[in-house]
Design a protein around this motif. Structure first.
Motif, PDB file in Angstrom:
ATOM      1  N   LEU A 318       8.360-103.817 -38.344  1.00 29.58           N
ATOM      2  CA  LEU A 318       8.733-104.346 -39.664  1.00 29.58           C
ATOM      3  C   LEU A 318       8.218-105.778 -39.838  1.00 29.58           C
ATOM      4  O   LEU A 318       7.615-106.107 -40.865  1.00 29.58           O
ATOM      5  CB  LEU A 318      10.259-104.308 -39.822  1.00 29.58           C
ATOM      6  N   ARG A 337       5.718-100.381 -44.695  1.00 30.01           N
ATOM      7  CA  ARG A 337       6.690-101.442 -44.456  1.00 30.01           C
ATOM      8  C   ARG A 337       8.094-100.953 -44.800  1.00 30.01           C
ATOM      9  O   ARG A 337       9.051-101.231 -44.081  1.00 30.01           O
ATOM     10  CB  ARG A 337       6.305-102.660 -45.300  1.00 30.01           C
ATOM     11  N   THR A 338       8.204-100.221 -45.903  1.00 33.17           N
ATOM     12  CA  THR A 338       9.515 -99.733 -46.314  1.00 33.17           C
ATOM     13  C   THR A 338      10.052 -98.698 -45.323  1.00 33.17           C
ATOM     14  O   THR A 338      11.247 -98.647 -45.049  1.00 33.17           O
ATOM     15  CB  THR A 338       9.444 -99.161 -47.735  1.00 33.17           C
ATOM     16  N   LEU A 341      11.338-100.588 -42.498  1.00 36.13           N
ATOM     17  CA  LEU A 341      12.610-101.205 -42.900  1.00 36.13           C
ATOM     18  C   LEU A 341      13.757-100.201 -42.712  1.00 36.13           C
ATOM     19  O   LEU A 341      14.834-100.547 -42.230  1.00 36.13           O
ATOM     20  CB  LEU A 341      12.523-101.635 -44.369  1.00 36.13           C
ATOM     21  N   ALA A 344      14.419 -99.891 -39.008  1.00 36.59           N
ATOM     22  CA  ALA A 344      14.976-101.096 -38.380  1.00 36.59           C
ATOM     23  C   ALA A 344      16.324-101.490 -38.992  1.00 36.59           C
ATOM     24  O   ALA A 344      17.256-101.821 -38.275  1.00 36.59           O
ATOM     25  CB  ALA A 344      13.991-102.252 -38.499  1.00 36.59           C
ATOM     26  N   ASN A 345      16.409-101.447 -40.319  1.00 33.22           N
ATOM     27  CA  ASN A 345      17.612-101.982 -40.976  1.00 33.22           C
ATOM     28  C   ASN A 345      18.486-100.911 -41.624  1.00 33.22           C
ATOM     29  O   ASN A 345      19.522-101.243 -42.197  1.00 33.22           O
ATOM     30  CB  ASN A 345      17.218-103.003 -42.049  1.00 33.22           C
ATOM     31  N   GLU A 349      19.493-100.172 -47.119  1.00 28.63           N
ATOM     32  CA  GLU A 349      18.609-101.280 -47.474  1.00 28.63           C
ATOM     33  C   GLU A 349      17.226-100.767 -47.885  1.00 28.63           C
ATOM     34  O   GLU A 349      16.635-101.252 -48.851  1.00 28.63           O
ATOM     35  CB  GLU A 349      18.505-102.236 -46.278  1.00 28.63           C
TER      36      GLU A 349
END
Lengths: 409, 114
Positions: A318, A337-338, A341, A344-345, A349
């Protein structure tokens, strides 16, 4: 088997011989070099077909090409009028016509010069890739046409225009002066990157051709790394990137035309040798201050070579995508990237961020949204997969998306 | 699309940033990076600006120079980024979720005119 061997040999030698002969004639007469080499191959096929392969086929090819080159010098009027006076002027004292020098050293130097000449920013990049495939990688016109999903006529026209440009721009076969090398190298690396991507993400279904494209791009990269002036951190980063991606080639392929998605790949099929080579070049790329987009992409690719899903892995990916977006925005980087995300998050989110992207003509966007809604709101997931289905470009993609829709219920 | 500068201001604090535990510092850095990455992912990042160090000097009329930290100012300028948006409202929407807000800071959104 023999036919395959010949094809490979000719492809390998084509670029070397054209480079050496062009360095002698001047780039404006590149067609003569191509003709000489093509005729040499024709003669080889005929002679070897009758008498069998000589013990050293490469030496045989060089000897015949040398003869043919001299023959051209003596017979061709254009050459007598235009090239020879120039050559004599260039050689100043010597009146002797130079022979092509097929020594290892000269082959390498000529190829490097050719690489910089073909990757001159004066040539439009689409034509440039075609020219690179032909002149630097020795691909046939029909193969180039297949790679671009185009026809031979279009490719021939494109190559013709590119060669015209070489002439009108008076591009010479020489390395840029030392203080310009690093700047000019950017364009060379970019073309190699495009060559590799053309193979890796190509529209053609021909798996062998795609793999060859990638191998050739890697070879050109390694050639640059072998030369002191171009052995720079960003060169090494690009090589690392290509090694990591190429390592997953075997695992991506299926018996059908489709691809095996990353998540479902059998990591035992990843090429460990290429991964190790990639790590070696990644290590070399860490010298100096510069962080190019190749550095970031190579690190992203490196993390993808570790199959285990850890928090550390996805946080790193990320962060690298965040940085990559600052240097190099593209919708596909934004989508990747999304996804990182999400890993990872978390889903919540990622969903908020994904909805903001609004890449409404991009079927990968709806695939991502579908994936994010899956198991959370299957109705919305289905809706998004259906949008992806209606925007998909190929039958293979539609079949894959249909499977995802079916799996929801 | 027009460009807007997002200026981050923070309440003056006496915490020495070098004393923040590394893990906490990293988590904060990640928050900022993820937030800025989200703007970049929308293709709206024009420049990720420059980060400003905490030390500095303030010059006042009469040639009076004071050292930072800027005890007399309630808020200090942190850093800035430049984003692309069609309107001031849209640029303000992009500013939502900015980590500066979590630490009682503010984001000032100003159109760039030439």
């Amino acid at each position: 088997m023999e036919k395959e061997f010949l094809k490979r040999l000719f492809q390998q030698e084509f670029s070397k011989m054209v480079a050496v002969i062009s360095s002698l004639f001047g780039l404006e007469h590149i067609e003569i070099a191509e003709d000489v080499v093509s005729e040499t191959f024709l003669q080889a096929t005929e002679t070897w077909g009758v008498k069998g392969m000589p013990p050293n086929p490469t030496a045989w090819l060089y000897a015949v090409a040398r003869q043919k080159t001299l023959y051209y010098f003596r017979r061709n009027k254009i050459l007598e009028k235009k090239v020879i006076p120039e050559l004599v002027a260039r050689q100043e004292k010597s009146q002797e016509i130079e022979e092509p020098d097929f020594s290892q050293q000269n082959i390498r130097d000529s190829q490097l010069q050719m690489l910089f000449a073909v990757c001159n920013p004066a040539i439009a990049s689409e034509a440039q890739i075609g020219l690179a495939l032909r002149i630097l990688c020795g691909f046939g016109i029909d193969e180039i046409a297949e790679a671009f999903l185009s026809n031979k006529e279009t490719i021939n026209k494109r190559l013709f225009r590119a060669k015209e440009k070489l002439r009108t721009e008076k591009i010479k076969m020489q390395l840029p002066p030392e203080n310009e090398i690093a700047g000019r190298l950017d364009n060379v690396l970019h073309i190699i990157y495009l060559l590799f991507s053309e193979g890796y993400y190509s529209k053609t279904q021909n798996q062998i051709l795609r793999k060859e494209l990638c191998i050739e791009a890697l070879r050109l990269g390694l050639m640059l790394a072998g030369y002191e002036k171009t052995h720079l951190p960003k060169t090494n980063a690009l090589i690392a990137l290509m090694c990591f991606h190429a390592s997953r080639f075997g695992a991506r392929e299926t018996s059908e035309d489709g691809f095996v998605l990353y998540e479902q790949q059998d990591e035992a099929l990843w090429d460990q040798e290429l991964i190790d080579q990639g790590k070696h070049f990644l290590y070399l790329s860490a010298e100096g201050e510069e962080i190019s987009s190749y550095h970031l992409e190579a690190r992203i690719a490196y993390w993808h070579c570790i199959k285990a899903d850890t928090r550390e892995k996805w946080e790193n990916i990320l962060s690298l995508y965040n940085q990559l977006l600052m240097v190099n925005y593209s919708p596909s980087v934004a989508l990747n990237r999304t996804f990182a995300l999400y890993k990872a998050n978390g889903r919540q989110e990622a969903l908020v961020e994904a909805e903001k992207l609004k890449l409404e003509n991009n079927h990968f966007y709806y695939l991502l949204l579908g994936e994010l809604y899956k198991g959370f709101d299957n109705k919305k997931a289905a809706l998004n997969f259906q949008k992806a289905y209606s925007l998909a470009k190929t039958e293979t993609e539609r079949t894959g998306i249909q499977k995802m829709i079916d799996n929801l219920s | 699309m027009k460009e807007f500068m997002l200026l981050f201001r923070f309440p003056q604090s006496n915490i020495d940033p070098s004393k923040i535990p590394p893990a906490e510092f990293q988590a904060l850095a990640k928050k900022w990076q993820d937030w800025a990455g989200g703007i970049a992912a929308q293709g709206r990042m024009a420049s990720n600006g420059n980060r400003l160090a905490l030390e500095g000097k303030v010059l006042k009329p009469g040639g009076v120079i004071t050292d930072g930290p800027f005890v007399e100012i309630r808020e200090m300028l942190g850093s800035f980024i430049v984003v692309k948006a069609d309107s001031l409202e849209e640029a303000t929407t992009l500013a939502h979720g900015c980590p500066a807000l979590d630490s009682n800071g503010t984001v000032e959104i100003r159109p760039i005119i030439g």
